[in-house]
Scaffold this active site. Structure first.
Site, PDB file in Angstrom:
ATOM      1  N   HIS A  36       1.631  42.230  25.919  1.00  0.00           N
ATOM      2  CA  HIS A  36       1.718  42.671  24.872  1.00  0.00           C
ATOM      3  C   HIS A  36       3.444  42.950  24.352  1.00  0.00           C
ATOM      4  CE1 HIS A  36      -2.632  43.123  24.359  1.00  0.00           C
ATOM      5  NE2 HIS A  36      -2.477  43.706  25.585  1.00  0.00           N
TER       6      HIS A  36
ATOM      7  N   SER B 212      26.134  29.595  15.160  1.00  0.00           N
ATOM      8  CA  SER B 212      26.441  29.950  13.943  1.00  0.00           C
ATOM      9  C   SER B 212      27.511  29.616  13.238  1.00  0.00           C
ATOM     10  CB  SER B 212      26.224  31.840  14.084  1.00  0.00           C
ATOM     11  OG  SER B 212      26.542  32.415  12.618  1.00  0.00           O
TER      12      SER B 212
END
Length: 452
Positions: free
Chosen positions: A155, A278
């Site tokens: 989780h 980027s």
């Protein structure tokens, strides 16, 4: 500019491979049809239906280089049929005497289906080869990091310790099962197609099944038990198998994306010189390859749904879904080849930051070992009581940002049962790795022959 990214001059190598694109090229498909007609003529000559001389001429001219592609393309627009223009052109190439025996007793779908299967046969070999490479790489990583403790997560949260090798072994086991599925299913989806107009082989009389057998043998394909003109579960199985294999790669890519997060930083897909993350943020080390992989997988899995829908066919021929196979099957194979190639590159260039793995493992200051402490206390206090004690201690440790060991040593219910030294030992992650190493060994043993 080409808008279809698979064929785009700029982007095609980011989503596919030259090798797999060639398998589904116009030239290869034309060759597949010619090979099918040549095999049909040879099979029919063997049983005395077609003159041997005609079969020899047909085989001698079964080369796509002899076909006039422009003439075929223009004639296809006129006849509005997927194969008649090719039959006319091949008849011209072979001459009227031998050409008159081309396509004898067959129907369009026989040749079109067999042509697709011949490409799939080549694609299958490439996919199996690369799947073995991925299995081999995952197994090697599993062995290297067999004993490297890391935080297991459920989780999105720290759960209990595992090893890095255990994670790789799970991936390897999935690759192994995909190889197994593809290998077992080969004769169910790589079958020749020769059945005539409505599948009864009436055009070849009582020699139909014998011609079909010889036709498939010449082409190196399995002979079907019965006509599969509208029996498309083979492609449903193949597409499902490809989507499952792709799903494993997608899962790995997504996992690496998450483990490369700035806050985690345990795996980096590559630190190769020249990579740019980027166009505007120089510091970025984006997992671009893994992101491309996951994007490809989503398309592959979506394509697989078409294969299942195409199983719903009408009567003895249904072209509405049949033609969709000419789109989704090549797309699945090309995208999967590109995705597998990317996965190979990631396996070879990935960096495991062991310092960050250790840092994260100890970042909760013992909370990751709560289960072990609970089970030890439970031996004398009972599991539910022990769970309540540990839950309370973990809550205090979390809120006050204190080591779990400190909080446990302040609880008399704990110190009455456990000494300081025992608590220290219980909180060591390397002492609570369960069967991770043994399971890595089992996976390695199970698939060792598959990578030879």
């Amino acid at each position: 500019m080409n808008s279809f990214i698979i064929d785009s001059t700029l982007f095609k190598d980011q989503v596919g491979t030259e090798e797999m694109r060639a398998v589904f090229s116009d030239e290869q498909m034309m060759q597949n049809w010619l090979d099918s007609w040549a095999a049909l003529a040879e099979a029919e000559a063997e049983v005395g239906i077609v003159p041997k001389e005609a079969a020899e001429v047909i085989r001698a001219h079964a080369h796509y280089e002899e076909m006039d592609f422009d003439a075929v393309r223009k004639q296809m627009k006129v006849v509005d049929h997927p194969l008649m223009a090719q039959i006319e052109e091949f008849t011209r190439v072979c001459g009227p005497k031998a050409g008159g025996w081309i396509h004898w007793g067959a129907t369009t779908q026989d040749i079109m289906d067999t042509g697709v299967v011949l490409s799939l046969k080549k694609a299958y070999d490439i996919i199996l080869r690369d799947a073995r490479v991925l299995l081999k790489e995952a197994l090697e990583k599993a062995k290297i990091y067999r004993n490297l403790p890391m935080a297991g997560r459920t989780h999105g949260q720290h759960a209990v310790p595992i090893t890095m090798g255990y994670k790789f072994a799970i991936w390897a086991d999935e690759f192994g099962r995909s190889l197994e599925r593809l290998t077992e299913g080969k004769d169910r989806f790589l079958m020749g197609q020769l059945s005539g107009a409505a599948g009864s082989l009436a055009s070849l009389g009582d020699q139909g099944l014998e011609v079909q057998k010889r036709f498939c043998r010449i082409l190196g394909l399995a002979q079907p038990t019965i006509t599969w003109h509208v029996e498309r579960d083979g492609y449903g199985e193949l597409a499902s198998d490809l989507a499952i294999l792709a799903g494993t790669i997608g899962k790995i890519g997504n996992e690496i994306i998450n483990l490369e997060r700035t806050e985690i930083g345990e795996i980096e897909e590559s630190d190769a010189k020249g990579r740019i993350g980027s166009s505007t943020m120089p510091q970025k080390r984006n997992p671009m390859t893994c992101e491309n992989m996951v994007a490809n997988v989503r398309v592959i899995q979506n394509d697989a749904s078409l294969a299942l829908q195409a199983m719903i066919q009408e009567h003895e021929r249904d072209m509405t879904f049949w033609q969709s196979e000419w789109v989704y099957l090549p797309e699945m194979c090309i995208l999967l080849a590109g995705t597998m190639d990317m996965m190979k590159r990631v396996f070879l260039s990935m960096v495991i930051h062991e310092d960050r793995v250790k840092e994260n493992l100890y970042s909760t200051h013992g909370l990751i070992m709560a289960e072990r402490c609970m089970l030890e206390l439970g031996k004398t206090l009972g599991r539910l009581t022990a769970h309540d004690i540990l839950h309370s201690a973990c809550t205090i440790a979390f809120k006050e940002k204190r080591p779990l060991e400190t909080v446990l040593l302040e609880d008399k219910r704990v110190t009455d049962k456990l000494s300081r030294k025992e608590i220290e030992e219980l909180l060591k992650p390397e002492n609570y790795l369960g069967s991770c190493g043994a399971m890595v060994d089992r996976v390695a043993e199970k698939w060792k022959d598959a990578v030879k």
